[in-house]
Design a protein around this motif. Structure first.
Motif, short mmCIF file in Angstrom:
data_model
loop_
_atom_site.label_atom_id
_atom_site.label_comp_id
_atom_site.label_asym_id
_atom_site.label_seq_id
_atom_site.Cartn_x
_atom_site.Cartn_y
_atom_site.Cartn_z
N LEU A 174 12.44 -6.61 1.45
CA LEU A 174 13.12 -7.14 0.26
C LEU A 174 12.32 -6.81 -1.00
O LEU A 174 12.86 -6.27 -1.97
CB LEU A 174 13.30 -8.66 0.38
N ASN A 175 11.03 -7.13 -1.01
CA ASN A 175 10.23 -6.85 -2.19
C ASN A 175 10.10 -5.35 -2.45
O ASN A 175 10.07 -4.91 -3.60
CB ASN A 175 8.84 -7.48 -2.05
N GLY A 176 10.02 -4.58 -1.37
CA GLY A 176 9.95 -3.13 -1.53
C GLY A 176 11.20 -2.56 -2.15
O GLY A 176 11.14 -1.73 -3.07
N TRP A 177 12.35 -3.01 -1.68
CA TRP A 177 13.61 -2.55 -2.25
C TRP A 177 13.76 -2.97 -3.70
O TRP A 177 14.21 -2.20 -4.53
CB TRP A 177 14.77 -3.10 -1.43
N TRP A 178 13.39 -4.23 -3.99
CA TRP A 178 13.55 -4.70 -5.36
C TRP A 178 12.67 -3.92 -6.33
O TRP A 178 13.07 -3.61 -7.44
CB TRP A 178 13.24 -6.19 -5.43
N GLN A 179 11.47 -3.55 -5.88
CA GLN A 179 10.59 -2.73 -6.72
C GLN A 179 11.20 -1.36 -6.97
O GLN A 179 11.16 -0.84 -8.10
CB GLN A 179 9.22 -2.60 -6.05
N LEU A 180 11.81 -0.77 -5.93
CA LEU A 180 12.46 0.52 -6.09
C LEU A 180 13.65 0.44 -7.04
O LEU A 180 13.85 1.31 -7.89
CB LEU A 180 12.91 1.04 -4.72
N ILE A 181 14.45 -0.62 -6.87
CA ILE A 181 15.64 -0.78 -7.72
C ILE A 181 15.24 -1.00 -9.16
O ILE A 181 15.81 -0.41 -10.09
CB ILE A 181 16.50 -1.95 -7.19
N GLN A 182 14.23 -1.85 -9.39
CA GLN A 182 13.79 -2.09 -10.77
C GLN A 182 13.17 -0.84 -11.39
O GLN A 182 13.26 -0.63 -12.60
CB GLN A 182 12.79 -3.25 -10.81
N GLY A 183 12.53 0.00 -10.55
CA GLY A 183 11.97 1.23 -11.06
C GLY A 183 13.07 2.16 -11.57
O GLY A 183 12.87 2.91 -12.55
#
Length: 295
Positions: A279-288
């Protein structure tokens, strides 16, 4: 005779929704939001700290905020305390006495959805919100011919109200993940009936995306809720840094999420998400990729 104790189940996701027979689209200038029977009395049958209730409430809170942002009337139904035998009639035979004066606090709408002064609260007498109420007149006076329905229970009052709206030339929209029911089977039955006989079935995200950008729709919390609907894990035990594959998330479910996000204006690929499957990994990618997103 009374409402039974109800179990938690997974709310439907977009890929599991029935195909609508009509191509109606929600238009804010034509719509009213109906929050159906979200009273303490009805919610309590799911038990304390229900994950299902939390997710339904959260989605309705978002729908209500969206409605107010777009000047859409917000209407509640709430059954009264201590109905007379004449008023309650056959409901006594089917469900018993219902609300009583023994605990008047149970009549209140759940705190997260407490009505504002400018909201409309209708007294609820039967399954349909139209029965012995001013709902039809309110819709006509405000030139609204679309009714967005959320709340409980999907296969009883929500479904009956949707059918009644259709019979009055009002287009009903049932929000698939903002209604709760006795069981997952009955929940899906209600969605199938509405989609094929009297209305349209859509998801909360579909509604929130109307007149909004991805920055006001997709969030870390929404992403978490989407994942919890797909995996077999309790919310309090979910680890946002854990590999989602270890939770049982498969490639078909991932592609379904990608399709859901596209409707919100967020475009991610399978390969991008495979780099950091948490979840945190995906959210970091999406925010990037979408730095305007906030949480």
């Amino acid at each position: 005779m009374s409402i039974p104790s109800l179990e938690n189940y997974s709310l439907p996701v977009i890929k599991s929704l029935p195909e609508n027979k009509v191509d109606w689209k929600i238009e804010p200038s034509r719509s009213a939001l109906l929050i159906h029977d979200m009273q303490q009395y009805f919610v309590r049958f799911f038990g304390e700290d229900s994950g299902l209730v939390k997710r339904v409430e959260k989605n309705i809170v978002a729908l209500r905020a969206w409605a107010k942002q777009h000047n859409i009337p917000v209407i509640y139904t709430a059954q009264p305390i201590e109905q007379s035998d004449k008023d309650r009639a056959l409901l006594n035979d089917m469900w018993g006495p219902g609300l009583t004066k023994a605990d008047p606090s149970l009549q209140k709408v759940v705190p997260a959805l407490a009505p504002d002064r400018d909201d409309i609260v209708l007294v609820k007498w039967r399954y349909s919100a139209f029965y012995r109420s001013e709902l039809e007149e309110i819709l006509k006076e405000s030139t609204r011919d679309q009714l967005i329905i959320c709340g409980i229970y999907a296969h009883i009052g929500c479904l009956t109200t949707a059918l009644d709206a259709f019979m009055r030339d009002v287009q009903p929209f049932m929000i698939a993940d903002a209604v709760g029911d006795f069981s997952e089977q009955e929940h899906h039955m209600a969605l199938e009936y509405v989609a094929r006989r009297c209305g349209s079935v859509v998801a909360t995200g579909d509604v929130l995306s109307i007149g909004a950008s991805a920055a006001t729709v997709l969030s870390w919390s929404l992403l978490k809720d989407q994942l919890l609907d797909l995996i077999d894990e309790e919310p309090e035990l979910f680890d946002a840094d854990e590999n989602l594959i270890d939770y049982g998330l498969d490639s078909a479910q991932l592609m379904g999420l990608i399709t859901d996000w596209q409707k919100l204006g967020v475009h991610m690929t399978f390969e991008e998400l495979a780099v950091a499957p948490s979840l945190n990994g995906w959210w970091q990618l999406i925010q990037g990729k979408y730095p305007q997103l906030a949480e």
